[in-house]
Design a protein around this motif. Sequence first.
Motif, PDB file in Angstrom:
ATOM      1  N   ALA A  53       0.845  -1.188   0.000  1.00  0.00           N
ATOM      2  CA  ALA A  53       0.000   0.000   0.000  1.00  0.00           C
ATOM      3  C   ALA A  53       0.883   1.242   0.000  1.00  0.00           C
ATOM      4  O   ALA A  53       2.091   1.156   0.225  1.00  0.00           O
ATOM      5  CB  ALA A  53      -0.926   0.004   1.216  1.00  0.00           C
ATOM      6  N   VAL A  54       0.262   2.389  -0.266  1.00  0.00           N
ATOM      7  CA  VAL A  54       0.964   3.671  -0.250  1.00  0.00           C
ATOM      8  C   VAL A  54       0.495   4.473   0.958  1.00  0.00           C
ATOM      9  O   VAL A  54      -0.705   4.618   1.192  1.00  0.00           O
ATOM     10  CB  VAL A  54       0.696   4.473  -1.535  1.00  0.00           C
ATOM     11  N   LEU A  55       1.433   4.997   1.717  1.00  0.00           N
ATOM     12  CA  LEU A  55       1.141   5.877   2.833  1.00  0.00           C
ATOM     13  C   LEU A  55       1.563   7.287   2.449  1.00  0.00           C
ATOM     14  O   LEU A  55       2.721   7.528   2.097  1.00  0.00           O
ATOM     15  CB  LEU A  55       1.905   5.432   4.080  1.00  0.00           C
ATOM     16  N   ALA A  56       0.615   8.222   2.484  1.00  0.00           N
ATOM     17  CA  ALA A  56       0.907   9.615   2.142  1.00  0.00           C
ATOM     18  C   ALA A  56       0.856  10.467   3.399  1.00  0.00           C
ATOM     19  O   ALA A  56      -0.142  10.481   4.114  1.00  0.00           O
ATOM     20  CB  ALA A  56      -0.109  10.123   1.124  1.00  0.00           C
ATOM     21  N   ILE A  57       1.926  11.161   3.685  1.00  0.00           N
ATOM     22  CA  ILE A  57       2.013  11.977   4.893  1.00  0.00           C
ATOM     23  C   ILE A  57       2.517  13.364   4.537  1.00  0.00           C
ATOM     24  O   ILE A  57       3.388  13.531   3.687  1.00  0.00           O
ATOM     25  CB  ILE A  57       2.944  11.315   5.942  1.00  0.00           C
ATOM     26  N   GLY A  58       1.920  14.369   5.165  1.00  0.00           N
ATOM     27  CA  GLY A  58       2.349  15.745   4.952  1.00  0.00           C
ATOM     28  C   GLY A  58       2.755  16.375   6.270  1.00  0.00           C
ATOM     29  O   GLY A  58       2.223  16.034   7.329  1.00  0.00           O
ATOM     30  N   CYS A  59       3.693  17.300   6.221  1.00  0.00           N
ATOM     31  CA  CYS A  59       4.207  17.919   7.445  1.00  0.00           C
ATOM     32  C   CYS A  59       4.305  19.428   7.243  1.00  0.00           C
ATOM     33  O   CYS A  59       4.707  19.893   6.162  1.00  0.00           O
ATOM     34  CB  CYS A  59       5.582  17.340   7.783  1.00  0.00           C
ATOM     35  N   GLU A  60       3.910  20.160   8.263  1.00  0.00           N
ATOM     36  CA  GLU A  60       4.026  21.612   8.207  1.00  0.00           C
ATOM     37  C   GLU A  60       5.493  21.995   7.991  1.00  0.00           C
ATOM     38  O   GLU A  60       6.406  21.372   8.530  1.00  0.00           O
ATOM     39  CB  GLU A  60       3.491  22.217   9.494  1.00  0.00           C
ATOM     40  N   ILE A  61       5.705  23.047   7.221  1.00  0.00           N
ATOM     41  CA  ILE A  61       7.049  23.438   6.792  1.00  0.00           C
ATOM     42  C   ILE A  61       8.009  23.596   7.966  1.00  0.00           C
ATOM     43  O   ILE A  61       9.159  23.142   7.918  1.00  0.00           O
ATOM     44  CB  ILE A  61       6.979  24.750   5.981  1.00  0.00           C
ATOM     45  N   SER A  62       7.542  24.215   9.045  1.00  0.00           N
ATOM     46  CA  SER A  62       8.438  24.491  10.166  1.00  0.00           C
ATOM     47  C   SER A  62       8.632  23.315  11.109  1.00  0.00           C
ATOM     48  O   SER A  62       9.368  23.420  12.086  1.00  0.00           O
ATOM     49  CB  SER A  62       7.916  25.699  10.960  1.00  0.00           C
ATOM     50  N   LEU A  63       7.977  22.171  10.836  1.00  0.00           N
ATOM     51  CA  LEU A  63       8.068  21.020  11.732  1.00  0.00           C
ATOM     52  C   LEU A  63       8.807  19.824  11.134  1.00  0.00           C
ATOM     53  O   LEU A  63       9.131  18.882  11.852  1.00  0.00           O
ATOM     54  CB  LEU A  63       6.659  20.568  12.155  1.00  0.00           C
ATOM     55  N   TRP A  64       9.075  19.840   9.844  1.00  0.00           N
ATOM     56  CA  TRP A  64       9.593  18.629   9.204  1.00  0.00           C
ATOM     57  C   TRP A  64      10.999  18.257   9.684  1.00  0.00           C
ATOM     58  O   TRP A  64      11.364  17.077   9.709  1.00  0.00           O
ATOM     59  CB  TRP A  64       9.599  18.790   7.688  1.00  0.00           C
ATOM     60  N   ASP A  65      11.781  19.252  10.039  1.00  0.00           N
ATOM     61  CA  ASP A  65      13.178  19.025  10.422  1.00  0.00           C
ATOM     62  C   ASP A  65      13.305  19.040  11.940  1.00  0.00           C
ATOM     63  O   ASP A  65      12.993  20.046  12.586  1.00  0.00           O
ATOM     64  CB  ASP A  65      14.041  20.137   9.814  1.00  0.00           C
ATOM     65  N   PRO A  66      13.756  17.918  12.583  1.00  0.00           N
ATOM     66  CA  PRO A  66      14.226  16.663  11.994  1.00  0.00           C
ATOM     67  C   PRO A  66      13.190  15.533  12.057  1.00  0.00           C
ATOM     68  O   PRO A  66      13.496  14.390  11.737  1.00  0.00           O
ATOM     69  CB  PRO A  66      15.417  16.307  12.888  1.00  0.00           C
ATOM     70  N   LEU A  67      11.957  15.835  12.467  1.00  0.00           N
ATOM     71  CA  LEU A  67      10.965  14.811  12.750  1.00  0.00           C
ATOM     72  C   LEU A  67      10.693  13.905  11.556  1.00  0.00           C
ATOM     73  O   LEU A  67      10.676  12.671  11.678  1.00  0.00           O
ATOM     74  CB  LEU A  67       9.658  15.471  13.216  1.00  0.00           C
ATOM     75  N   LEU A  68      10.480  14.501  10.393  1.00  0.00           N
ATOM     76  CA  LEU A  68      10.082  13.709   9.232  1.00  0.00           C
ATOM     77  C   LEU A  68      11.198  12.771   8.778  1.00  0.00           C
ATOM     78  O   LEU A  68      10.946  11.615   8.413  1.00  0.00           O
ATOM     79  CB  LEU A  68       9.658  14.629   8.092  1.00  0.00           C
ATOM     80  N   LEU A  69      12.428  13.239   8.809  1.00  0.00           N
ATOM     81  CA  LEU A  69      13.553  12.390   8.416  1.00  0.00           C
ATOM     82  C   LEU A  69      13.714  11.215   9.375  1.00  0.00           C
ATOM     83  O   LEU A  69      13.885  10.063   8.952  1.00  0.00           O
ATOM     84  CB  LEU A  69      14.842  13.205   8.370  1.00  0.00           C
TER      85      LEU A  69
END
Length: 284
Positions: free
Chosen positions: A90-106
């Motif tokens: 399956a495909v999981l699509a996730i979006g993150c607010e610009i000011s929160l992605w670093d370092p959480l999303l990585l």
Amino acid sequence: MDINLARTFLEIVDTRSFQRAAERLHVTQTSVSARVRTLEELLGRPLFVRNKAGAVLTAAGEQFLPHATMLVQVWERARHQVAVPIGSRAVLAIGCEISLWDPLLLQWLLWMRTAAPQLAIRTEVGFPHDLLDKVAAGVLDIAIAYAPQQRPGLRVELLIEEKLVMVTTAQHPRVPRPADYVYVDWGPEFAAQHGLAFPELSNAAVSAGLGPLGREFLLAAGGTGYFRHDVVRSHLESGRLRRVPGTPEFLYPAYAVYAVGADAAIVDPALAGLRQVVKAKPEA
């Protein structure tokens, strides 16, 4: 039913305006009105009452709202799953607010590729309103945002109580002059609290609408500003940045937002990963 009819209906509900819905959908207001008439003919009931306050849902419109949301979500989920890469379930699509992605999303991505390799992952960064629109429409499975608005059909889960702290490159930390200050726009709540605490810094020499940009400028050119503690932690530990003593901290929590009827096989591993990454974060 044409899925665009449901999308148009939801845009009107969100904006309370046929005109603003048309602007978002990049069509004419005449087209929006025609779609609503078609939808009302299909359902046999009027869905909106238009007055000076804008477009207000009728009782029938209120009843149709959860069904319209589900229709769009199911369609987008089906569209994404048809395009699942070979070797993935399956495909999981996730979006993150610009000011929160670093370092959480990585950190989350690294965790997911090990713990849930059966899921193909699509990520994006954006503004909170747009991200929540995409979760409501089924384009995204999860959005990570600061202070998201509550919406029907969406669940909001607190991930982390992040904080904003004043840091400086100066050898002798103190509250700076406006000429030495880098103001980062962390949203309206921060702006209000910051204005009360530091009215003299309202005319900063440099203002940045993006946290990572402000941080990198500060590190390169020197100065003082408010940044997320988790992001500047390594610079504080190395001595490249210093906390300004006696200055207030401002809360900057991160939330995960997902649809009430989300596919548990897709969303649950993603949420587990986010919780694990946050739990593993070193204490301040």
